[in-house]
Design an enzyme around this catalytic site. Structure first.
Site, PDB file in Angstrom:
ATOM      1  N   GLU A  76       0.807  -1.213   0.000  1.00  0.00           N
ATOM      2  CA  GLU A  76       0.000   0.000   0.000  1.00  0.00           C
ATOM      3  C   GLU A  76       0.844   1.269   0.000  1.00  0.00           C
ATOM      4  O   GLU A  76       0.544   2.223  -0.715  1.00  0.00           O
ATOM      5  CB  GLU A  76      -0.927  -0.014   1.233  1.00  0.00           C
ATOM      6  CG  GLU A  76      -1.707   1.265   1.478  1.00  0.00           C
ATOM      7  CD  GLU A  76      -2.836   1.463   0.492  1.00  0.00           C
ATOM      8  OE1 GLU A  76      -3.106   0.523  -0.279  1.00  0.00           O
ATOM      9  OE2 GLU A  76      -3.428   2.550   0.487  1.00  0.00           O
ATOM     10  N   ASP A  77       1.923   1.285   0.791  1.00  0.00           N
ATOM     11  CA  ASP A  77       2.624   2.547   1.062  1.00  0.00           C
ATOM     12  C   ASP A  77       4.062   2.617   0.555  1.00  0.00           C
ATOM     13  O   ASP A  77       4.724   3.632   0.768  1.00  0.00           O
ATOM     14  CB  ASP A  77       2.632   2.812   2.576  1.00  0.00           C
ATOM     15  CG  ASP A  77       1.234   3.024   3.130  1.00  0.00           C
ATOM     16  OD1 ASP A  77       1.017   2.677   4.297  1.00  0.00           O
ATOM     17  OD2 ASP A  77       0.375   3.518   2.387  1.00  0.00           O
TER      18      ASP A  77
END
Length: 704
Positions: A76-77
């Protein structure tokens, strides 16, 4: 942050055959992927995945779940991908990480989406492997534990989402301990005044009745001993939110509420459960309609236990839960018990439900089950009320409930807030921490020489006021922090035999996503960033080698002939993490691990000794300083002293630091047993309405 060795030790405690190489590779990969990312609290981002992994070790989960926790935010990051995780670890772990990512991307707090639909999305997303939701729940739990670093509006959003979705889900999965903690953390944000009210009433009840938990537990144990039944008995007071919810649902006053206390009797086999039930009903009068046998009729999530409510001492109603040890494991871990280890082995618990069947049964009934029952509707005032106050000219200022005159001042203009010295509400001078009410007229009194004070952060409630105060404090302290940061950074560079240069600082600033080297030094000086972090990003090999040396040198405990003293700068107490500093000819000085004085000794690692408190080997009484701000009203100081005495803590010294027409600032030194004892005393004092602020003297920069 928990280091790799400590994390592996946590896993080894319940799984000696853990794949340490797999966990180490995941730890290093996650740290590398999140390098340079920071949380809103200012901590390195990777502290969050590690904390999530640590929470899951408490549930004795398998290696794949622990590794997923370490990697759960990488897709996700960071630049990490599903394919890379699959190649470096396994398809199983890659799919788990991807499942957690999909849960994160669900718009759970969308106003257009019904809550039941949100649950439907959750169950569908986790239907392939239930472990993804275990990681997500641990992720939410850590985020709620650290929620104070978020903006107030973000705190409210996350707390509502937690109360509406994640806490009921944890309950559905049988993880009651997690449900209760999530609810209480959300309750602290959504309705802090109600929570404080419950705590105050509870303290009053304890003052009137004494320690009922201890006495009733002793009574039950006595009855077990008479019958020769081998069983463990535990008692506890229920969480504030649990009490509040019952008060709302049953429309009862606190004084009329029953079963505020809960007790568990844990035995070895099922037959003993019914024997214990007979003993309890023979000894105490059972309350009609309050008996449930979840052993003969288990809950869908595998929960088994006998519940009964009896009239205990002085007619007080208490709830007693009776279960076997294996039933208790499922009651604590819920569906997670399917993966849990016990005594170093992956042993099948006969009461743990099959996760695949459990999730299938839920998804099959999503369209048919009543939404109200499914969501376990929470009756709580979710949205913050607004208060409307007037300026002397009649202008209306809108503020959140709980706002103070300082919030009012900053809402008018930052310049007014920065120079505020006092306030009048409806023509009467009031303390700056006074809570404003609807329709009041507020006049702010300013002075050109006034500047914001650090204590204001705890007084204001609005994000605008907090941001303005922090900005002003940073500007005032920046030059001092830069100078201090230079000294700390130079010492850190000298420690690894490297020279501190402007180029090195600029490089470190870039790697740590800090604007420039001056800001880097300011953050080091203000303790937002550790000087050793700069060394770690510039010279990782040297920093790791130095860390290994330090790790090898410390010992746990002290030789029998070694003398030691508690440092007065931090006043460490049993129950806190500590470290020793050696002094030639003077023995060892014990400091709390977060004592600011330790920064001055970073360049002398040979003097550090790793210690921990040994139960029964420390004095029963320890002095600790408390700094308090109290209203200057008749009898307040006397009530404070009475409250301290009621908590079995003795006052050894009291100094009035500052005396104003409307408040006192006092420093009280009290004698306590350990950190839990001082927390109990502080909780009782904080609940007193005339106490505006309280903290350990060391945390507020006071000299004890």
């Amino acid at each position: 942050m928990i280091d790799l060795d400590d994390l592996i030790a946590l896993v080894r405690n319940y799984n000696p055959h853990t794949n340490t190489d797999l966990i180490a590779r995941a730890y290093d990969y996650g740290a590398r992927m999140h390098d340079g990312q920071m949380r809103q609290s200012g901590e390195p981002y990777f502290t969050h995945p590690v904390a999530v992994a640590a929470i899951l070790t408490e549930q004795h989960l398998d290696d794949a779940t622990i590794v997923t926790a370490l990697l759960h935010d990488t897709i996700e990051d960071t630049k990490s991908t599903f394919g890379e995780i699959e190649r470096l670890f396994s398809t199983e772990i890659a799919e788990l990480v991807d499942g957690v990512t999909k849960l994160t991307n669900l718009e759970l707090s969308s106003a257009q989406s019904k809550q039941a639909d949100n649950f439907r999305k959750l169950f569908m997303a986790m239907s392939k492997d239930l472990r993804v939701i275990l990681v997500k729940l641990a992720d939410r739990l850590h985020n709620m534990r650290t929620i104070r670093s978020m903006r107030p509006e973000k705190q409210a959003q996350k707390a509502r989402e937690t109360m509406e979705i994640f806490a009921p889900l944890a309950g559905r999965m049988g993880m009651q301990w997690m449900r209760e903690e999530l609810e209480d953390l959300a309750f602290r944000v959504l309705n802090p005044e109600a929570r404080k009210s419950i705590i105050r009433r509870f303290i009053t009840l304890q003052r009137e009745t004494g320690d009922l938990v201890h006495s009733i537990t002793a009574d039950i144990r006595t009855e077990m001993d008479k019958m020769g039944i081998d069983a463990a008995v535990y008692g506890r007071a229920k969480k504030p939110y649990s009490i509040w919810r019952k008060m709302q649902e049953k429309d009862l006053a606190f004084s009329r509420l029953s079963d505020i206390y809960g007790f568990r009797v844990i035995c070895e086999d099922e037959a003993d459960c019914y024997r214990i039930l007979g003993v309890i009903h023979h000894r105490w009068k059972a309350v009609p309609g309050r008996f449930k046998d979840y052993i003969s009729q288990p809950k869908q999530n595998g929960y088994r236990s006998i519940h009964t409510t009896v009239q205990g001492r002085d007619g007080k109603r208490v709830e007693v839960q009776i279960r076997t040890r294996q039933m208790h494991e499922v009651a604590e871990a819920g569906v997670a018990a399917h993966w849990a280890y016990r005594e170093g082995q992956r042993v099948k618990n006969p009461f743990a439900v099959d996760p695949a069947k459990w999730i299938a049964s839920l998804t099959e009934r999503l369209d048919d089950e009543d939404h109200v029952a499914f969501m376990e509707t929470v009756k709580l005032e979710m949205y913050t009320d607004q208060v409307f106050c007037f300026t002397p000219k009649g202008d209306v200022i809108q503020l959140p409930k709980g706002a103070t005159p300082l919030d009012f001042a900053f809402a008018i203009h930052t310049r007014i807030g920065n120079s505020c010295v006092s306030a009048k509400v409806d023509g009467i001078r009031v303390p700056l921490w006074t809570r404003l009410r609807n329709g009041q007229s507020v006049e702010i009194i300013t002075a050109e020489a006034q500047r914001p004070q650090a204590s204001w952060i705890d007084i204001v409630t609005t994000g605008r006021a907090k941001a303005a105060i922090r900005r002003a404090l940073r500007e005032d302290d920046r030059s001092r922090f830069v100078r201090l940061g230079q000294e700390l950074a130079r010492a850190a560079f000298d420690q690894v035999s490297r020279k501190m240069t402007d180029k090195a600082l600029r490089t470190a600033a870039k790697m740590l996503a800090v604007p420039d080297e001056v800001e880097l030094l300011a953050r080091i000086g203000s303790a937002e960033l550790a000087a050793r972090r700069v060394i770690e990003v510039l010279y990782p090999e040297v920093a790791q080698g130095h860390a290994d040396e330090v790790t090898q040198r410390p010992v746990v405990g002290l030789p029998s002939d070694q003398t030691f003293r508690r440092a007065q700068c931090c006043q460490p107490l049993p129950g806190e993490r500590i470290v020793g500093i050696t002094y030639r000819g003077q023995g060892v000085m014990i400091h709390a691990i977060d004592c600011p004085a330790l920064e001055e000794l970073e360049s002398q690692p040979q003097r550090w000794v790793d210690l921990h408190w040994q139960p029964g080997r420390h004095p029963p009484i320890h002095n600790v300083g408390l700094c308090m701000t109290i209203a200057n009203d008749a009898g307040v100081l006397g009530r404070i002293c009475t409250l301290i005495g009621e908590q079995k803590a003795n006052i050894s010294d009291l100094v009035i630091e500052d005396r104003k027409p409307d408040y006192y600032r006092i420093l009280i030194e009290i004698e306590v047993r350990d950190v839990e004892h001082v927390h109990l005393a502080m909780t009782a004092l904080e609940a007193e309405s005339q106490v505006a602020r309280i903290g350990r003297a060391r945390d507020l920069g006071r000299k004890p």
